[in-house]
Write a protein that holds these residues in place. Sequence first.
Motif, PDB file in Angstrom:
ATOM      1  N   SER A  18       0.870  -1.178   0.000  1.00 23.55           N
ATOM      2  CA  SER A  18       0.000   0.000   0.000  1.00 23.55           C
ATOM      3  C   SER A  18       0.904   1.224   0.000  1.00 23.55           C
ATOM      4  O   SER A  18       1.947   1.242   0.665  1.00 23.55           O
ATOM      5  N   LEU A  19       0.519   2.213  -0.792  1.00 25.08           N
ATOM      6  CA  LEU A  19       1.324   3.420  -0.934  1.00 25.08           C
ATOM      7  C   LEU A  19       0.533   4.601  -0.406  1.00 25.08           C
ATOM      8  O   LEU A  19      -0.628   4.812  -0.772  1.00 25.08           O
ATOM      9  N   GLN A  20       1.176   5.385   0.431  1.00 29.22           N
ATOM     10  CA  GLN A  20       0.535   6.570   1.007  1.00 29.22           C
ATOM     11  C   GLN A  20       1.281   7.815   0.527  1.00 29.22           C
ATOM     12  O   GLN A  20       2.501   7.898   0.633  1.00 29.22           O
ATOM     13  N   TYR A  21       0.539   8.764  -0.026  1.00 29.95           N
ATOM     14  CA  TYR A  21       1.160  10.010  -0.477  1.00 29.95           C
ATOM     15  C   TYR A  21       0.117  11.120  -0.483  1.00 29.95           C
ATOM     16  O   TYR A  21      -1.092  10.873  -0.380  1.00 29.95           O
ATOM     17  N   ASP A  22       0.583  12.339  -0.601  1.00 26.69           N
ATOM     18  CA  ASP A  22      -0.288  13.509  -0.601  1.00 26.69           C
ATOM     19  C   ASP A  22      -0.695  13.840  -2.040  1.00 26.69           C
ATOM     20  O   ASP A  22       0.156  13.979  -2.918  1.00 26.69           O
ATOM     21  N   ARG A  23      -1.993  13.940  -2.263  1.00 26.26           N
ATOM     22  CA  ARG A  23      -2.472  14.240  -3.613  1.00 26.26           C
ATOM     23  C   ARG A  23      -1.879  15.538  -4.153  1.00 26.26           C
ATOM     24  O   ARG A  23      -1.591  15.649  -5.353  1.00 26.26           O
ATOM     25  N   LYS A  24      -1.705  16.529  -3.290  1.00 26.84           N
ATOM     26  CA  LYS A  24      -1.154  17.824  -3.720  1.00 26.84           C
ATOM     27  C   LYS A  24       0.283  17.700  -4.185  1.00 26.84           C
ATOM     28  O   LYS A  24       0.800  18.575  -4.868  1.00 26.84           O
ATOM     29  N   GLU A  25       0.949  16.602  -3.781  1.00 27.81           N
ATOM     30  CA  GLU A  25       2.352  16.400  -4.132  1.00 27.81           C
ATOM     31  C   GLU A  25       2.497  15.265  -5.154  1.00 27.81           C
ATOM     32  O   GLU A  25       3.369  14.408  -5.049  1.00 27.81           O
ATOM     33  N   SER A  26       1.618  15.295  -6.134  1.00 26.94           N
ATOM     34  CA  SER A  26       1.669  14.323  -7.219  1.00 26.94           C
ATOM     35  C   SER A  26       1.476  15.057  -8.540  1.00 26.94           C
ATOM     36  O   SER A  26       0.940  16.164  -8.582  1.00 26.94           O
ATOM     37  N   ALA A  27       1.956  14.435  -9.614  1.00 27.85           N
ATOM     38  CA  ALA A  27       1.868  15.057 -10.937  1.00 27.85           C
ATOM     39  C   ALA A  27       1.490  13.996 -11.972  1.00 27.85           C
ATOM     40  O   ALA A  27       2.026  12.887 -11.953  1.00 27.85           O
ATOM     41  N   ILE A  28       0.579  14.354 -12.867  1.00 32.88           N
ATOM     42  CA  ILE A  28       0.212  13.455 -13.970  1.00 32.88           C
ATOM     43  C   ILE A  28       1.322  13.494 -15.020  1.00 32.88           C
ATOM     44  O   ILE A  28       1.779  14.571 -15.414  1.00 32.88           O
ATOM     45  N   VAL A  29       1.742  12.316 -15.486  1.00 34.18           N
ATOM     46  CA  VAL A  29       2.741  12.271 -16.565  1.00 34.18           C
ATOM     47  C   VAL A  29       2.227  11.544 -17.809  1.00 34.18           C
ATOM     48  O   VAL A  29       2.828  11.628 -18.872  1.00 34.18           O
ATOM     49  N   ASP A  30       1.112  10.835 -17.697  1.00 37.60           N
ATOM     50  CA  ASP A  30       0.565  10.126 -18.855  1.00 37.60           C
ATOM     51  C   ASP A  30      -0.940   9.961 -18.681  1.00 37.60           C
ATOM     52  O   ASP A  30      -1.429   9.746 -17.572  1.00 37.60           O
ATOM     53  N   GLY A  31      -1.670  10.088 -19.820  1.00 34.85           N
ATOM     54  CA  GLY A  31      -3.119   9.877 -19.789  1.00 34.85           C
ATOM     55  C   GLY A  31      -3.923  11.156 -19.884  1.00 34.85           C
ATOM     56  O   GLY A  31      -5.122  11.161 -19.607  1.00 34.85           O
ATOM     57  N   PHE A  32      -3.281  12.246 -20.293  1.00 37.11           N
ATOM     58  CA  PHE A  32      -3.966  13.544 -20.336  1.00 37.11           C
ATOM     59  C   PHE A  32      -5.197  13.510 -21.244  1.00 37.11           C
ATOM     60  O   PHE A  32      -6.281  13.953 -20.855  1.00 37.11           O
ATOM     61  N   LEU A  33      -5.032  13.026 -22.463  1.00 40.07           N
ATOM     62  CA  LEU A  33      -6.148  13.010 -23.408  1.00 40.07           C
ATOM     63  C   LEU A  33      -7.258  12.078 -22.939  1.00 40.07           C
ATOM     64  O   LEU A  33      -8.445  12.370 -23.121  1.00 40.07           O
ATOM     65  N   ALA A  34      -6.894  10.964 -22.330  1.00 36.61           N
ATOM     66  CA  ALA A  34      -7.905  10.050 -21.800  1.00 36.61           C
ATOM     67  C   ALA A  34      -8.710  10.715 -20.700  1.00 36.61           C
ATOM     68  O   ALA A  34      -9.944  10.592 -20.645  1.00 36.61           O
ATOM     69  N   ILE A  35      -8.032  11.451 -19.833  1.00 38.14           N
ATOM     70  CA  ILE A  35      -8.729  12.150 -18.754  1.00 38.14           C
ATOM     71  C   ILE A  35      -9.669  13.204 -19.328  1.00 38.14           C
ATOM     72  O   ILE A  35     -10.815  13.364 -18.877  1.00 38.14           O
ATOM     73  N   SER A  36      -9.214  13.942 -20.337  1.00 30.00           N
ATOM     74  CA  SER A  36     -10.064  14.947 -20.971  1.00 30.00           C
ATOM     75  C   SER A  36     -11.274  14.300 -21.622  1.00 30.00           C
ATOM     76  O   SER A  36     -12.397  14.807 -21.543  1.00 30.00           O
ATOM     77  N   ALA A  37     -11.062  13.159 -22.314  1.00 32.66           N
ATOM     78  CA  ALA A  37     -12.161  12.468 -22.987  1.00 32.66           C
ATOM     79  C   ALA A  37     -13.189  11.965 -21.977  1.00 32.66           C
ATOM     80  O   ALA A  37     -14.406  12.086 -22.192  1.00 32.66           O
ATOM     81  N   LEU A  38     -12.721  11.413 -20.867  1.00 29.82           N
ATOM     82  CA  LEU A  38     -13.628  10.923 -19.832  1.00 29.82           C
ATOM     83  C   LEU A  38     -14.390  12.080 -19.193  1.00 29.82           C
ATOM     84  O   LEU A  38     -15.595  11.974 -18.919  1.00 29.82           O
ATOM     85  N   SER A  39     -13.704  13.185 -18.966  1.00 30.08           N
ATOM     86  CA  SER A  39     -14.358  14.370 -18.401  1.00 30.08           C
ATOM     87  C   SER A  39     -15.452  14.866 -19.334  1.00 30.08           C
ATOM     88  O   SER A  39     -16.548  15.249 -18.909  1.00 30.08           O
ATOM     89  N   LYS A  40     -15.177  14.825 -20.635  1.00 31.94           N
ATOM     90  CA  LYS A  40     -16.148  15.258 -21.639  1.00 31.94           C
ATOM     91  C   LYS A  40     -17.407  14.400 -21.586  1.00 31.94           C
ATOM     92  O   LYS A  40     -18.532  14.925 -21.597  1.00 31.94           O
TER      93      LYS A  40
END
Length: 392
Positions: free
Chosen positions: A101-123
């Motif tokens: 299990s991995l614990q981290y702060d969402r504010k201290e994370s960055a997306i590096v792959d999947g931008f277009l997929a996220i935009s398409a799903l949001s749409k």
Amino acid sequence: MKNAEELIISGIQSPNVLGGLSLLQSCVSIGELLTILPQEHLLLDLFSANYERSVNKERLDKLASYYLKSVTNNTPFDIPNISLVAYNQAREESLYERVVSLQYDRKESAIVDGFLAISALSKLLDRVDPFTGKKVNKSVLTSKQKQVLMDIDVRLSVYYCQNKKINEETISKLFLHINTLDTRVYSQSIITQVQESPLNLGAEKLAQALNLDLFGGISDLNKITKSDSYVTTKSTLIQILLASLGGKGARVEKQLPTHLPNKTLITAQVIEDALITLIPFMRGWVSCLEGKFKQDSNGFHRSMQIWQAMGVVAYELNHENDLTETDLFSFGQTLGRLDYDKSALHWGKCPAFKKDASGKVWINATGGGRTFRDKVATYFVSLLGLNDTKIH
């Protein structure tokens, strides 16, 4: 989750991804994914100026259309892969062997792959695009379909370095490498299977009109073997149709063409007009080879280049005046009555062929598939008494 920003995700740990990083691979629902993405995007400045350019819009629209059809038709689809970097002292806890299990702060994370997929799903989910801040027109999905989409899993990859901060240079390099390497295999056959085009629909109509299912059907793969029952391939039918429209100059590049060599737009009506000539001509040819398809798996009647040559011949027939459906069928029969055995003497009159080392059978003398097709087409045209100098 401890609070709104502290995340705990479980998955399989891969400790050997180079650069001192570890990788957690997990699956989360799309609904959950949208709650764990960072609100601020560390790498946005690297692509924001170009994100809404036509090439990205086209790719985004294709993704949205793909996801939409998968949900509405309930068909399996390639689930998106989203990659993040948890860059500030992520903490892992071993659960079982490589399961952590991995614990981290969402504010201290960055997306590096999947931008277009996220935009398409949001749409599709009527959400604001997190990278443009815009909300597009209302989604065509019903509330029930949106929930189905929300429940679908995505692959989530989280890069991290336990109890150590990952510097911006490493994050930037990872982002650049992921978004510049095209790792998907390319093939014209793949494109012809998935691309929406009047040529695809025309090929299906041609297969139905010729009753090819009665002789073994058509393969979705790019070739057939001696052991296959198929008589041809879908890709070949597309090539035949395209050649009948544009002659030997028409070809498939990285995508199915949208225009013929003379700049004519390939529309459904253009395809219908071509089939008026192509169907009776091919019917005549196939009618003479029905027995051959079932009895002989090794003749030239099973060569996809020979099939494609028929498209080039049909192109020439399109330029003949006052040919009736009966005429076209008769021309097809003339070619269908040829001996397609690989040792047949008449192939010696065609410059596309030469004898093999044994001197018993004919083989391709041109060194190329397209050149072979075109020389066979010239031979066929001469047998029909047409003016073969017209072949372009």
